[in-house]
Design a protein around this motif. Structure first.
Motif, PDB file in Angstrom:
ATOM      1  N   LEU A  26       0.841  -1.200   0.000  1.00 32.65           N
ATOM      2  CA  LEU A  26       0.000   0.000   0.000  1.00 32.65           C
ATOM      3  C   LEU A  26       0.878   1.253   0.000  1.00 32.65           C
ATOM      4  O   LEU A  26       1.035   1.922   1.017  1.00 32.65           O
ATOM      5  CB  LEU A  26      -0.926  -0.015   1.218  1.00 32.65           C
ATOM      6  N   LEU A  27       1.461   1.551  -1.151  1.00 33.73           N
ATOM      7  CA  LEU A  27       2.306   2.734  -1.257  1.00 33.73           C
ATOM      8  C   LEU A  27       1.441   3.979  -1.408  1.00 33.73           C
ATOM      9  O   LEU A  27       0.438   3.968  -2.116  1.00 33.73           O
ATOM     10  CB  LEU A  27       3.242   2.617  -2.456  1.00 33.73           C
ATOM     11  N   PRO A  28       1.818   5.080  -0.746  1.00 34.70           N
ATOM     12  CA  PRO A  28       1.028   6.322  -0.833  1.00 34.70           C
ATOM     13  C   PRO A  28       0.978   6.866  -2.260  1.00 34.70           C
ATOM     14  O   PRO A  28       1.918   6.699  -3.044  1.00 34.70           O
ATOM     15  CB  PRO A  28       1.773   7.278   0.112  1.00 34.70           C
ATOM     16  N   ASP A  29      -0.089   7.540  -2.571  1.00 32.28           N
ATOM     17  CA  ASP A  29      -0.328   8.083  -3.909  1.00 32.28           C
ATOM     18  C   ASP A  29       0.276   9.481  -4.019  1.00 32.28           C
ATOM     19  O   ASP A  29      -0.155  10.397  -3.316  1.00 32.28           O
ATOM     20  CB  ASP A  29      -1.835   8.143  -4.169  1.00 32.28           C
ATOM     21  N   PRO A  30       1.271   9.699  -4.902  1.00 29.16           N
ATOM     22  CA  PRO A  30       1.883  11.030  -5.014  1.00 29.16           C
ATOM     23  C   PRO A  30       0.954  12.061  -5.639  1.00 29.16           C
ATOM     24  O   PRO A  30       1.257  13.255  -5.601  1.00 29.16           O
ATOM     25  CB  PRO A  30       3.100  10.778  -5.911  1.00 29.16           C
ATOM     26  N   LEU A  31      -0.167  11.641  -6.218  1.00 27.58           N
ATOM     27  CA  LEU A  31      -1.107  12.582  -6.817  1.00 27.58           C
ATOM     28  C   LEU A  31      -2.268  12.921  -5.890  1.00 27.58           C
ATOM     29  O   LEU A  31      -3.162  13.674  -6.273  1.00 27.58           O
ATOM     30  CB  LEU A  31      -1.642  12.019  -8.136  1.00 27.58           C
ATOM     31  N   ALA A  32      -2.269  12.381  -4.684  1.00 31.18           N
ATOM     32  CA  ALA A  32      -3.348  12.682  -3.740  1.00 31.18           C
ATOM     33  C   ALA A  32      -3.248  14.131  -3.284  1.00 31.18           C
ATOM     34  O   ALA A  32      -2.146  14.689  -3.149  1.00 31.18           O
ATOM     35  CB  ALA A  32      -3.272  11.747  -2.539  1.00 31.18           C
ATOM     36  N   PRO A  33      -4.388  14.791  -3.024  1.00 31.85           N
ATOM     37  CA  PRO A  33      -4.357  16.177  -2.534  1.00 31.85           C
ATOM     38  C   PRO A  33      -3.569  16.292  -1.229  1.00 31.85           C
ATOM     39  O   PRO A  33      -3.661  15.420  -0.360  1.00 31.85           O
ATOM     40  CB  PRO A  33      -5.838  16.514  -2.331  1.00 31.85           C
ATOM     41  N   ALA A  34      -2.822  17.365  -1.105  1.00 37.94           N
ATOM     42  CA  ALA A  34      -2.012  17.554   0.095  1.00 37.94           C
ATOM     43  C   ALA A  34      -2.856  18.136   1.220  1.00 37.94           C
ATOM     44  O   ALA A  34      -3.658  19.055   0.989  1.00 37.94           O
ATOM     45  CB  ALA A  34      -0.852  18.491  -0.194  1.00 37.94           C
ATOM     46  N   PRO A  35      -2.702  17.651   2.451  1.00 40.79           N
ATOM     47  CA  PRO A  35      -3.408  18.272   3.573  1.00 40.79           C
ATOM     48  C   PRO A  35      -2.949  19.712   3.743  1.00 40.79           C
ATOM     49  O   PRO A  35      -1.762  20.005   3.662  1.00 40.79           O
ATOM     50  CB  PRO A  35      -2.989  17.406   4.768  1.00 40.79           C
ATOM     51  N   GLY A  36      -3.868  20.615   3.925  1.00 39.83           N
ATOM     52  CA  GLY A  36      -3.521  22.031   4.059  1.00 39.83           C
ATOM     53  C   GLY A  36      -3.694  22.829   2.787  1.00 39.83           C
ATOM     54  O   GLY A  36      -3.718  24.059   2.832  1.00 39.83           O
ATOM     55  N   GLY A  37      -3.791  22.142   1.639  1.00 41.42           N
ATOM     56  CA  GLY A  37      -4.055  22.839   0.383  1.00 41.42           C
ATOM     57  C   GLY A  37      -2.962  23.809  -0.009  1.00 41.42           C
ATOM     58  O   GLY A  37      -1.776  23.532   0.126  1.00 41.42           O
ATOM     59  N   GLY A  38      -3.366  24.980  -0.502  1.00 39.19           N
ATOM     60  CA  GLY A  38      -2.424  25.982  -0.964  1.00 39.19           C
ATOM     61  C   GLY A  38      -2.269  25.943  -2.472  1.00 39.19           C
ATOM     62  O   GLY A  38      -2.817  25.072  -3.159  1.00 39.19           O
ATOM     63  N   PRO A  39      -1.516  26.895  -3.047  1.00 36.49           N
ATOM     64  CA  PRO A  39      -1.328  26.925  -4.504  1.00 36.49           C
ATOM     65  C   PRO A  39      -0.676  25.647  -5.000  1.00 36.49           C
ATOM     66  O   PRO A  39       0.094  25.002  -4.277  1.00 36.49           O
ATOM     67  CB  PRO A  39      -0.433  28.145  -4.718  1.00 36.49           C
ATOM     68  N   GLU A  40      -0.969  25.298  -6.245  1.00 35.78           N
ATOM     69  CA  GLU A  40      -0.479  24.024  -6.778  1.00 35.78           C
ATOM     70  C   GLU A  40       1.032  23.904  -6.695  1.00 35.78           C
ATOM     71  O   GLU A  40       1.571  22.841  -6.376  1.00 35.78           O
ATOM     72  CB  GLU A  40      -0.934  23.844  -8.228  1.00 35.78           C
ATOM     73  N   HIS A  41       1.767  24.996  -6.970  1.00 38.91           N
ATOM     74  CA  HIS A  41       3.227  24.903  -6.964  1.00 38.91           C
ATOM     75  C   HIS A  41       3.798  24.723  -5.565  1.00 38.91           C
ATOM     76  O   HIS A  41       4.991  24.491  -5.415  1.00 38.91           O
ATOM     77  CB  HIS A  41       3.857  26.120  -7.648  1.00 38.91           C
ATOM     78  N   SER A  42       2.962  24.813  -4.529  1.00 43.61           N
ATOM     79  CA  SER A  42       3.415  24.539  -3.158  1.00 43.61           C
ATOM     80  C   SER A  42       3.113  23.106  -2.744  1.00 43.61           C
ATOM     81  O   SER A  42       3.515  22.688  -1.655  1.00 43.61           O
ATOM     82  CB  SER A  42       2.742  25.499  -2.174  1.00 43.61           C
TER      83      SER A  42
ATOM     84  N   ASN B  65       6.777   9.696   7.070  1.00 49.96           N
ATOM     85  CA  ASN B  65       5.920   8.633   7.580  1.00 49.96           C
ATOM     86  C   ASN B  65       4.612   9.194   8.115  1.00 49.96           C
ATOM     87  O   ASN B  65       3.531   8.636   7.892  1.00 49.96           O
ATOM     88  CB  ASN B  65       6.643   7.846   8.676  1.00 49.96           C
ATOM     89  N   VAL B  66       4.709  10.310   8.838  1.00 47.36           N
ATOM     90  CA  VAL B  66       3.501  10.930   9.392  1.00 47.36           C
ATOM     91  C   VAL B  66       2.618  11.447   8.254  1.00 47.36           C
ATOM     92  O   VAL B  66       1.401  11.231   8.244  1.00 47.36           O
ATOM     93  CB  VAL B  66       3.871  12.068  10.361  1.00 47.36           C
ATOM     94  N   TYR B  67       3.228  12.131   7.297  1.00 47.33           N
ATOM     95  CA  TYR B  67       2.477  12.656   6.144  1.00 47.33           C
ATOM     96  C   TYR B  67       1.781  11.524   5.397  1.00 47.33           C
ATOM     97  O   TYR B  67       0.620  11.654   4.972  1.00 47.33           O
ATOM     98  CB  TYR B  67       3.432  13.394   5.213  1.00 47.33           C
ATOM     99  N   ASP B  68       2.459  10.408   5.219  1.00 48.01           N
ATOM    100  CA  ASP B  68       1.927   9.302   4.424  1.00 48.01           C
ATOM    101  C   ASP B  68       0.886   8.464   5.156  1.00 48.01           C
ATOM    102  O   ASP B  68      -0.064   7.986   4.530  1.00 48.01           O
ATOM    103  CB  ASP B  68       3.065   8.374   3.994  1.00 48.01           C
TER     104      ASP B  68
END
Length: 635
Positions: free
Chosen positions: A26-42, A228-231
């Motif tokens: 179960l590898l994390p998805d690199p295209l999943a939305p990031a927690p906290g949002g923000g502009p795409e380049h962030s 690890n925490v992020y994932d």
């Protein structure tokens, strides 16, 4: 731009999907939305080199998959710490072959589940959520029982990276044990305890900085813990705080990264060659280098965290690491705090001070304030077709951070005990006064292998990768020599000779500046400014460098026209700065911020990043971190 970013990321995502289709992991998805949002380049989804990342990590998987895991059950490792080493290769084996018998054997033996200490906890925090199906029910039950009793995940001690590994594990593992108890308390209490710690820790990073700053050895372990925490945390607020920590850590690392090496000072360890340090191996997974990949991708067991994470350095961080021409030149004056978190004492800003400079194909950094037994005070780096080349300089004398005893023959990190150093533009000055009874009476600059500098009008001139370097003595004109081997290195060489083996330790070429009062000035010329020794000499002469041996001082003109004076201050304690005047104005380090630069700027609670085209800022002064657009430094 958006299409290019997403398409290259999609390649890496596709490989993740292929791996997941062919295996249960179960590898994390690199295209999943990031927690906290923000502009795409962030956001991590904007990582610009998905194809290169996929190629480099696949090479790492294949090399590690060939490792014999039995080595971590022999000799020293019968009682050592294989929980630090074994799981990375086991993960690689399982990614290549989900049924790999050796990986399953050793991750399920009677040793692995007993190892919970910091390094092992870091690895369990990725292995259990992503590769947990490789564990037998027996191993799972015994592992969970161990974790129910293991208190250090909530209050463990050790160095800063030790604490981060343990405390980040306390934010991941409780979600995956299937138990109501964790670290001698309830799962609910454990998660709440560590979430409160994480918020406070990240807020202090954004206020004072990091005590174990920019470590070429240990920064990776802090980065991996927050990955690890992020994932794998199931708390979106906690994941956002981990993302804020990752952006902070990697902003400073990206600032110093050049062609596979961290260029400039660091608190623990030295980056001496492409991907030769643990942190640079993670950087190489993300950004690569010009070096031949097959030659350097072995032993990247710790980089498996970055290779399997859904967090990637966003477009701004990656352009900063790539030293995109739109950013150059970069000059920063930054400060670092005391080692507060590792010692659990009050943070104190400005304990260390550094200047950094990067231009076309080159980079270097110098400490103005601070000295430590494991600190790298100065390094200069230049790109080449075979990867970055690195040189170091200073008096080769340091101290043991534990006992305070003198250490000698320190040619990379931990040196410069009696030095006063400063750097403006592309010129670094080292001024030293050694005790009369000090047997090592010289300062040195290390030389690239096979390079012999030429002398011309007081300058020693030599190529460094694709660039050129000039070095000028302050008291003595300089002489060629070799490094000394320590007594331990000599003993190890003799042991290998007695066993019929080749020796491991060899002297390295040096440029030596003798004397108890000594020093040198070093100028690094950007790629393209000089093409041979003659043009390098002409560029160096434009500096108008003058030295004063009696006063132990130097004056020069930077490549952008600033007039600089640097003088030794005899009344200063060890680790303090020389007197520096730039364009007639005395430099006051006490006025420097944590991040004083156009590319990475930090004031209390806010980090601003600018890559020459785009920028963003992170504000952690509120209840949750906030990512926003940043229009760049204003004129």
């Amino acid at each position: 731009m958006t299409h290019r970013i997403l398409s290259s990321c999609a390649v890496a995502a596709m490989i993740c999907a292929m791996t997941a289709t062919e295996s249960p992991w179960l590898l994390p998805d690199p295209l999943a939305p990031a927690p906290g949002g923000g502009p795409e380049h962030s956001q991590p989804v904007s990582f610009p080199d998905g194809e290169g990342f996929a190629r480099r990590r696949q090479l790492v998987f294949e090399i590690l998959a060939g490792e014999d895991l039995a080595r971590w059950r022999r000799g020293y490792f019968r009682g050592g710490d294989p929980g630090k080493y074994l799981p990375g290769a086991a993960m690689a084996k399982l990614l290549i072959d989900p049924d790999d018998a050796m990986a399953r054997q050793y991750m399920n033996d009677d040793r692995s589940y007993r190892e919970l200490y910091h390094f092992a906890g870091l690895n369990w925090s990725r292995f259990l959520p992503a590769f947990g199906d490789a564990l037998t029910e027996r191993t799972r039950n015994r592992l969970y029982q161990q974790m129910e009793r293991y208190r250090p995940y909530l209050d463990g001690g050790g160095t800063e990276n030790h604490r981060i590994m343990q405390y980040s594990a306390g934010l991941v593992l409780p979600w995956y044990t299937g138990s109501q108890t964790f670290a001698q308390t309830t799962v609910e209490n454990a998660l709440a305890n560590r979430a409160a710690w994480l918020r406070g820790y990240v807020k202090e990073l954004y206020r004072s900085g990091m005590g174990e700053w920019d470590s070429s050895t240990y920064a990776a372990f802090c980065i991996h813990g927050m990955m690890n925490v992020y994932d794998f945390s199931k708390d979106e607020s906690v994941r956002a705080w981990a993302r804020a920590a990752l952006d902070w850590y990697v902003a400073w690392y990206a600032l110093k990264y050049l062609d596979g090496v961290q260029a400039g000072p660091s608190q623990r360890g030295a980056s001496a060659r492409v991907a030769g340090s643990i942190t640079d191996q993670t950087g190489w997974i993300w950004w690569g280098s010009r070096a031949e990949e097959a030659d350097i991708a072995g032993g990247f067991r710790y980089a498996m965290h970055a290779a399997t994470s859904g967090w990637r350095p966003n477009a701004v961080l990656s352009r900063l690491a790539a030293k995109d021409p739109a950013l150059l030149p970069i000059e920063q004056f930054n400060t670092k705090p005391n080692y507060y978190f590792g010692q659990q004492i009050e943070p104190r800003k400005g304990n260390w001070a550094e200047s950094l400079w990067y231009d076309r194909g080159v980079g270097m950094g110098s400490l103005w304030r601070g000295h430590g037994g494991q600190a790298t005070r100065f390094s200069a780096v230049a790109t080449s077709a075979n990867g970055a080349q690195v040189i170091f300089g200073g008096t080769p004398i340091g101290r043991n951070d534990g006992s305070g005893n003198i250490q000698r023959y320190k040619y990379e990190d931990g040196n410069g005990r009696y030095d006063q150093t400063a750097m403006v533009g592309g010129t670094h000055v080292c001024l030293s006064v050694l005790p009369d009874d000090e047997p090592l009476d010289y300062a040195v600059v290390t030389l690239p292998e096979g390079v012999v500098p030429e002398q011309h009008d007081g300058w020693w001139v030599m190529p460094l990768g694709d660039a050129w370097v000039g070095i000028h003595g302050v008291v003595h004109g300089g002489e060629l020599g070799e490094s000394h081997l320590t007594e331990r290195q000599q003993q190890q060489n003799q042991q290998r000779l007695d066993a019929g083996q080749e020796i491991r330790h060899h002297p390295r070429p040096l440029l030596r500046f003798p004397g108890h009062r000594t020093g040198f000035g070093l100028t690094l010329l950007p790629v393209g400014l000089a093409t041979d020794a003659a043009s390098a000499r002409a560029a160096l002469e434009a500096q108008s460098l003058t030295v004063d041996a009696e006063a132990l001082a130097a004056a020069f003109t930077t490549q952008d026209g600033r007039a600089v004076q640097v003088a030794y201050r005899p009344e200063q304690r060890q680790g303090a700065e020389p007197a520096v005047i730039i364009d007639g104005e005395a430099v006051n380090i006490d006025q420097w911020a944590v991040g004083s630069g156009p590319k990475v700027a930090q004031e209390d609670g806010i980090l601003r990043l600018w890559d020459g085209q785009q920028g963003y800022q992170i504000d952690v002064t509120g209840a949750e971190p906030v990512w926003q657009d940043y229009a760049g430094p204003q004129p």
